[in-house]
Design a protein around this motif. Structure first.
Motif, PDB file in Angstrom:
ATOM      1  N   ALA A   1       0.841  -1.189   0.000  1.00 13.57           N
ATOM      2  CA  ALA A   1       0.000   0.000   0.000  1.00 13.57           C
ATOM      3  C   ALA A   1       0.886   1.253   0.000  1.00 13.57           C
ATOM      4  O   ALA A   1       1.626   1.507   0.953  1.00 13.57           O
ATOM      5  CB  ALA A   1      -0.915   0.002   1.215  1.00 13.57           C
ATOM      6  N   VAL A   2       0.810   2.026  -1.084  1.00 11.88           N
ATOM      7  CA  VAL A   2       1.680   3.180  -1.259  1.00 11.88           C
ATOM      8  C   VAL A   2       1.431   4.227  -0.175  1.00 11.88           C
ATOM      9  O   VAL A   2       2.372   4.739   0.444  1.00 11.88           O
ATOM     10  CB  VAL A   2       1.479   3.779  -2.666  1.00 11.88           C
ATOM     11  CG1 VAL A   2       2.201   5.110  -2.792  1.00 11.88           C
ATOM     12  CG2 VAL A   2       1.961   2.811  -3.729  1.00 11.88           C
ATOM     13  N   ASP A   3       0.162   4.524   0.092  1.00 10.57           N
ATOM     14  CA  ASP A   3      -0.137   5.579   1.064  1.00 10.57           C
ATOM     15  C   ASP A   3       0.385   5.223   2.445  1.00 10.57           C
ATOM     16  O   ASP A   3       0.914   6.059   3.167  1.00 10.57           O
ATOM     17  CB  ASP A   3      -1.649   5.875   1.100  1.00 10.57           C
ATOM     18  CG  ASP A   3      -2.467   4.626   1.419  1.00 10.57           C
ATOM     19  OD1 ASP A   3      -1.942   3.505   1.239  1.00 10.57           O
ATOM     20  OD2 ASP A   3      -3.625   4.767   1.849  1.00 10.57           O
ATOM     21  N   GLU A   4       0.282   3.926   2.791  1.00 11.53           N
ATOM     22  CA  GLU A   4       0.769   3.451   4.073  1.00 11.53           C
ATOM     23  C   GLU A   4       2.289   3.645   4.174  1.00 11.53           C
ATOM     24  O   GLU A   4       2.806   4.134   5.181  1.00 11.53           O
ATOM     25  CB  GLU A   4       0.415   1.966   4.229  1.00 11.53           C
ATOM     26  CG  GLU A   4       0.806   1.341   5.529  1.00 11.53           C
ATOM     27  CD  GLU A   4       0.216  -0.065   5.659  1.00 11.53           C
ATOM     28  OE1 GLU A   4      -0.796  -0.205   6.366  1.00 11.53           O
ATOM     29  OE2 GLU A   4       0.755  -1.015   5.040  1.00 11.53           O
ATOM     30  N   ALA A   5       2.986   3.279   3.093  1.00 15.56           N
ATOM     31  CA  ALA A   5       4.450   3.396   3.072  1.00 15.56           C
ATOM     32  C   ALA A   5       4.878   4.844   3.248  1.00 15.56           C
ATOM     33  O   ALA A   5       5.779   5.160   4.034  1.00 15.56           O
ATOM     34  CB  ALA A   5       5.007   2.821   1.773  1.00 15.56           C
TER      35      ALA A   5
ATOM     36  N   LEU B   1      -1.356  15.528   6.319  1.00 13.85           N
ATOM     37  CA  LEU B   1      -0.550  14.926   5.261  1.00 13.85           C
ATOM     38  C   LEU B   1      -1.337  14.780   3.958  1.00 13.85           C
ATOM     39  O   LEU B   1      -0.819  15.033   2.865  1.00 13.85           O
ATOM     40  CB  LEU B   1      -0.075  13.549   5.735  1.00 13.85           C
ATOM     41  CG  LEU B   1       1.380  13.204   5.440  1.00 13.85           C
ATOM     42  CD1 LEU B   1       2.313  14.277   5.947  1.00 13.85           C
ATOM     43  CD2 LEU B   1       1.728  11.861   6.052  1.00 13.85           C
ATOM     44  N   LEU B   2      -2.604  14.379   4.101  1.00 13.58           N
ATOM     45  CA  LEU B   2      -3.408  14.135   2.907  1.00 13.58           C
ATOM     46  C   LEU B   2      -3.543  15.401   2.070  1.00 13.58           C
ATOM     47  O   LEU B   2      -3.731  15.346   0.853  1.00 13.58           O
ATOM     48  CB  LEU B   2      -4.798  13.615   3.303  1.00 13.58           C
ATOM     49  CG  LEU B   2      -4.822  12.189   3.857  1.00 13.58           C
ATOM     50  CD1 LEU B   2      -6.219  11.820   4.345  1.00 13.58           C
ATOM     51  CD2 LEU B   2      -4.363  11.178   2.815  1.00 13.58           C
ATOM     52  N   LEU B   3      -3.420  16.574   2.711  1.00 10.28           N
ATOM     53  CA  LEU B   3      -3.554  17.846   1.997  1.00 10.28           C
ATOM     54  C   LEU B   3      -2.202  18.376   1.519  1.00 10.28           C
ATOM     55  O   LEU B   3      -2.146  19.340   0.769  1.00 10.28           O
ATOM     56  CB  LEU B   3      -4.209  18.890   2.912  1.00 10.28           C
ATOM     57  CG  LEU B   3      -5.650  18.586   3.295  1.00 10.28           C
ATOM     58  CD1 LEU B   3      -6.120  19.522   4.409  1.00 10.28           C
ATOM     59  CD2 LEU B   3      -6.574  18.700   2.096  1.00 10.28           C
TER      60      LEU B   3
ATOM     61  N   TYR C   1       3.248  15.141  -0.085  1.00  6.59           N
ATOM     62  CA  TYR C   1       2.729  13.786   0.156  1.00  6.59           C
ATOM     63  C   TYR C   1       2.052  13.258  -1.105  1.00  6.59           C
ATOM     64  O   TYR C   1       2.305  12.150  -1.554  1.00  6.59           O
ATOM     65  CB  TYR C   1       1.740  13.825   1.323  1.00  6.59           C
ATOM     66  CG  TYR C   1       0.949  12.540   1.531  1.00  6.59           C
ATOM     67  CD1 TYR C   1       1.473  11.489   2.252  1.00  6.59           C
ATOM     68  CD2 TYR C   1      -0.328  12.400   0.991  1.00  6.59           C
ATOM     69  CE1 TYR C   1       0.758  10.314   2.437  1.00  6.59           C
ATOM     70  CE2 TYR C   1      -1.058  11.232   1.169  1.00  6.59           C
ATOM     71  CZ  TYR C   1      -0.511  10.187   1.898  1.00  6.59           C
ATOM     72  OH  TYR C   1      -1.228   9.042   2.074  1.00  6.59           O
ATOM     73  N   GLN C   2       1.222  14.123  -1.695  1.00  8.62           N
ATOM     74  CA  GLN C   2       0.475  13.698  -2.883  1.00  8.62           C
ATOM     75  C   GLN C   2       1.435  13.351  -4.028  1.00  8.62           C
ATOM     76  O   GLN C   2       1.263  12.349  -4.720  1.00  8.62           O
ATOM     77  CB  GLN C   2      -0.486  14.810  -3.312  1.00  8.62           C
ATOM     78  CG  GLN C   2      -1.562  15.070  -2.277  1.00  8.62           C
ATOM     79  CD  GLN C   2      -2.234  16.430  -2.438  1.00  8.62           C
ATOM     80  OE1 GLN C   2      -1.843  17.228  -3.296  1.00  8.62           O
ATOM     81  NE2 GLN C   2      -3.225  16.694  -1.605  1.00  8.62           N
TER      82      GLN C   2
ATOM     83  N   ASP D   1       4.078   9.461  -7.564  1.00  5.00           N
ATOM     84  CA  ASP D   1       5.327   8.952  -8.141  1.00  5.00           C
ATOM     85  C   ASP D   1       5.513   7.473  -7.834  1.00  5.00           C
ATOM     86  O   ASP D   1       5.892   6.675  -8.694  1.00  5.00           O
ATOM     87  CB  ASP D   1       6.532   9.727  -7.575  1.00  5.00           C
ATOM     88  CG  ASP D   1       6.622  11.131  -8.161  1.00  5.00           C
ATOM     89  OD1 ASP D   1       5.926  11.383  -9.184  1.00  5.00           O
ATOM     90  OD2 ASP D   1       7.354  11.958  -7.603  1.00  5.00           O
ATOM     91  N   LEU D   2       5.248   7.105  -6.574  1.00  9.81           N
ATOM     92  CA  LEU D   2       5.477   5.713  -6.169  1.00  9.81           C
ATOM     93  C   LEU D   2       4.489   4.772  -6.857  1.00  9.81           C
ATOM     94  O   LEU D   2       4.851   3.664  -7.256  1.00  9.81           O
ATOM     95  CB  LEU D   2       5.356   5.578  -4.642  1.00  9.81           C
ATOM     96  CG  LEU D   2       6.558   6.118  -3.873  1.00  9.81           C
ATOM     97  CD1 LEU D   2       6.243   6.248  -2.396  1.00  9.81           C
ATOM     98  CD2 LEU D   2       7.768   5.219  -4.068  1.00  9.81           C
ATOM     99  N   GLU D   3       3.254   5.232  -6.987  1.00  9.17           N
ATOM    100  CA  GLU D   3       2.272   4.384  -7.665  1.00  9.17           C
ATOM    101  C   GLU D   3       2.680   4.121  -9.099  1.00  9.17           C
ATOM    102  O   GLU D   3       2.478   3.029  -9.621  1.00  9.17           O
ATOM    103  CB  GLU D   3       0.879   5.020  -7.601  1.00  9.17           C
ATOM    104  CG  GLU D   3       0.180   4.658  -6.309  1.00  9.17           C
ATOM    105  CD  GLU D   3      -1.207   5.276  -6.169  1.00  9.17           C
ATOM    106  OE1 GLU D   3      -1.636   6.011  -7.084  1.00  9.17           O
ATOM    107  OE2 GLU D   3      -1.842   5.002  -5.141  1.00  9.17           O
TER     108      GLU D   3
END
Lengths: 254, 276
Positions: free
Chosen positions: B212-216, B250-252, B256-257, B262-264
Motif C-alpha cells: 500500500a503506497v499511502d501506508e508506506a 498529510l493528505l492535503l 505527500y500527494q 510517483d510511487l504508484e
C-alpha cells in the motif's frame, strides 16, 4: 447450548431405534428367544452385574489393559509423530516404517505375542498398543507437519531454541490433531482388548462372553457386549469434555 | 521518472555510523516443484540505520516478505550477507521482532499468555512477566482483555496483541510483514496511527513490508521500491515529510500527494489488481 442438547437428544433416536428393532425381532418370533434374548433381559442382567464384584473385577481388568495400552500408545505415538514431522532425518526413517506396519492386521500377531509374553496382561496390552499407536502417530505426524511456520518463527524470535519449539509450540499447536487421533485410538483399543480377551484369557469382559457362549448362557453372552459399548461411550464422552477444555482457545472446527 | 528518486544504492540518509541492518548482495533462489529454480531476490543491497523507519514496497511476488524473513533469520539466503548491529545473521533472535499479517498468535494462550511469552522465555518469573505484559496490553489499548483468547478478538485487536507480544521482549528492530493487510480500511488507519505513536516514542528501527503506497509514505523515512521476477530494488525514495505526522494534514500536503503519485507509477502492477 440448547442447540447442542437438542442435537444430543436427536442422537439418542437411532440408538432407541436399534433397541426397538432388537425387541421387535425377538417379539415377532424371527429369532427364537433361546438364541437372542429380549433387550430387557440383557439390560436387567447388566444391572445385576454392575453390583456384582466378580463382574466388576472382570470389567476392571479389561479397563486396565485398555488404559495401559492406550496410554503407552500415546506416550510413543505423540513424541514420535512430533519429532518425525519436525526432524527431517527422523521423518525419513519413520515414514516408510509406518507405511509398512500400519496396514498389518495386528491381531494376526497375537498368537506370537502369547507365545513370547504369555496369557496375561502383557500380551494383551502390547496388542492394544500396536493397534492404538497408528491412529495417534499418523494424526500427530500430519498435525505437526502442518503447523503454521509463523507460530514457530514467533517463538524463535522471542528467544525459544529450535529444539524447545517442539514442545512449546508444535505440541500445543498439534493438540487438536492428537485428540482426534486419540478418539479413534480409544475406540480401536476397546475393540482390540475385547478381541484379545476372547481369543485367550482367564479374565476380562471378552473372556466372560466366551465363557457364556461355551455354557449356552445366552443372556450373559450379550452383557459383556453392552458393557464394552458403555465403556466406549463413557470414554468418548470423557475425551470430548477434555477436548472442550484443552482446545478452548482454538477456533471451532468445521 | 521523478526528481525525488535516488539510484538503487544504499546511501545513508543521516550521518550515523554503522548501519543497524546491512544487507549486501543478497539473493534467494527457490527450487520449483518441476525441478527448475526460481530467482526470488536478486542481489539486494540495503542499509537501514538505527531508529529509521523503512518500508519495502512492491507488488505481490516481488520477494519483499522473503527479504524480511531473511533479515529475521527465518529463511536462509542463497547468497550474500545480512548483518544486524554489525553481526551476521545466523538465525532468529530477540533483537529482531516480527509482526505478521496473519498475527500468528498462539491460540492456546490468552492475550496475557501471548504477551508474556517472550518475557518468560527471557527468564522472568511468572508474576514479573505478567505484570510487565499487563502494562504492554494497556499500552496497546487492550486493558480488560487479558484473559481473552485470540479467537475472541477482532482482527485489529489480534494485531495489537501481536505487536505487544513482540514489543514485550524489547527487540531493537521491528520486522513488520504487511501487518495491516488483513484489516478493514478503518482499522488499518487507526493502527497506522497507533504504530506511528509507538514508534515516535521508542524510535525503534522498523522494516515494514507493504503493497500500500499511502501506508508506506505515511509511515516511512525511506521507501524501498521493488520490482518482481526477479525481485530487485528499483529505487529508494526518501520521504522528507515533517514528523510528527498527522494523517489529516498529510493528505492535503502536495509533497505527500506527489510522493504517492510517483510511487504508484513506479510499481509495475496497480495496487488494486493485487490479491489480498
Amino acid at each position: 447450548m440448547i442447540a447442542l442438547r437438542r442435537e444430543s437428544l436427536l442422537g439418542l433416536l437411532p440408538i432407541l431405534a436399534l433397541l426397538a428393532a432388537w425387541q421387535g425381532t425377538v417379539a415377532g418370533g424371527l429369532v427364537p428367544p433361546a438364541l437372542l434374548p429380549p433387550p430387557a433381559a440383557v439390560f436387567g442382567r447388566l444391572g445385576q452385574n454392575l453390583v456384582d464384584p466378580a463382574f466388576l473385577g472382570h470389567a476392571g481388568v479389561t479397563l486396565y489393559r485398555l488404559f495401559a495400552g492406550f496410554l503407552i500408545a500415546l506416550a510413543i505415538g505423540v513424541p514420535l509423530g512430533l519429532a518425525g514431522a519436525r526432524i527431517r532425518a527422523l521423518g525419513a526413517v519413520v515414514r516408510p516404517l509406518v507405511r509398512v506396519l500400519a496396514p498389518v492386521p495386528k491381531i494376526a500377531l497375537y498368537p506370537a505375542l502369547i507365545l513370547s509374553l504369555g496369557f496375561d496382561d502383557a500380551s494383551k496390552i502390547v496388542l492394544v498398543v500396536a493397534d492404538a499407536l497408528f491412529p495417534i502417530l499418523l494424526a500427530t505426524f500430519a498435525g505437526a507437519a502442518s503447523v503454521e511456520p509463523k507460530l514457530v518463527w514467533s517463538a524463535r524470535a522471542a528467544g525459544t531454541s529450535a529444539a524447545a519449539t517442539l514442545w512449546k509450540v508444535v505440541l500445543p499447536a498439534t493438540l487438536p490433531a492428537i485428540l482426534t487421533g486419540s478418539r479413534i485410538a480409544l475406540v480401536i483399543a476397546c475393540i482390540v482388548v475385547f478381541l484379545a480377551e476372547m481369543i485367550t484369557s482367564t479374565d476380562g469382559l471378552g473372556y466372560l462372553l466366551v465363557r457364556a457362549t461355551r455354557t449356552f448362557q445366552i443372556v450373559d453372552m450379550f452383557v459383556p457386549l453392552l458393557a464394552i459399548s458403555g465403556i466406549g461411550l463413557l470414554l468418548n464422552g470423557a475425551l470430548a469434555l477434555a477436548r472442550r477444555h484443552l482446545l478452548r482457545g482454538f477456533p471451532e472446527e468445521g | 521518472m521523478s526528481a525525488t528518486l535516488t539510484p538503487p544504492a544504499s546511501a545513508a540518509p543521516s550521518g550515523s555510523t554503522a548501519p543497524m541492518i546491512a544487507i549486501a548482495d543478497l539473493s534467494k533462489t527457490f527450487r520449483r516443484r518441476d525441478g527448475g529454480t526460481h530467482l526470488a531476490l536478486d542481489r539486494i543491497a540495503l542499509d537501514v540505520h538505527e531508529g529509521e523507519f523503512v518500508s519495502i514496497l512492491g507488488p505481490s511476488g516481488c520477494g519483499k516478505s522473503t527479504l524480511l524473513y531473511m533479515v529475521g533469520g527465518f529463511v536462509e539466503p542463497s547468497s550474500g550477507t545480512i548483518a544486524v548491529g554489525g553481526r551476521p545473521v545466523t538465525g532468529p533472535g530477540p533483537d529482531r521482532g516480527p509482526v505478521f499479517q496473519e498475527f500468528a498468535l498462539f491460540p492456546w494462550k490468552t492475550v496475557l499468555g501471548n504477551v508474556a511469552y517472550g518475557l518468560r522465555e527471557a527468564g522472568l518469573g511468572r508474576s514479573a512477566a505478567e505484570a510487565q505484559a499487563r502494562q504492554l496490553i494497556e499500552r496497546v489499548g487492550l486493558k480488560g482483555y487479558e484473559s481473552f483468547y485470540p479467537k475472541e478478538l477482532s482482527g485489529g485487536m489480534k494485531q495489537r496483541v501481536a505487536i505487544a507480544r513482540t514489543l514485550a521482549y524489547g527487540p531493537a528492530i521491528l520486522l513488520m510483514d504487511e501487518p495491516f493487510g488483513a484489516l478493514d480500511a478503518h482499522t488499518r488507519v487507526r493502527l497506522q496511527n497507533e504504530l506511528l505513536g509507538l514508534w515516535e516514542r521508542d524510535r525503534k528501527t522498523v522494516l515494514f513490508v507493504t503493497h500500500a503506497v499511502d501506508e508506506a509514505v505515511f509511515l516511512s523515512d525511506r521507501v524501498v521500491v521493488m520490482s518482481r521476477q526477479p525481485g530487485r530494488i528499483k529505487a529508494i525514495v526518501p520521504v522528507d515529510l515533517p514528523r510528527p505526522r498527522r494523517r489529516e494534514e498529510l493528505l492535503l500536503d502536495p509533497r505527500y500527494q506527489r510522493l504517492v503519485i510517483d510511487l504508484e507509477a513506479m510499481i509495475e502492477d496497480p495496487p488494486e489488481d493485487l490479491p489480498a
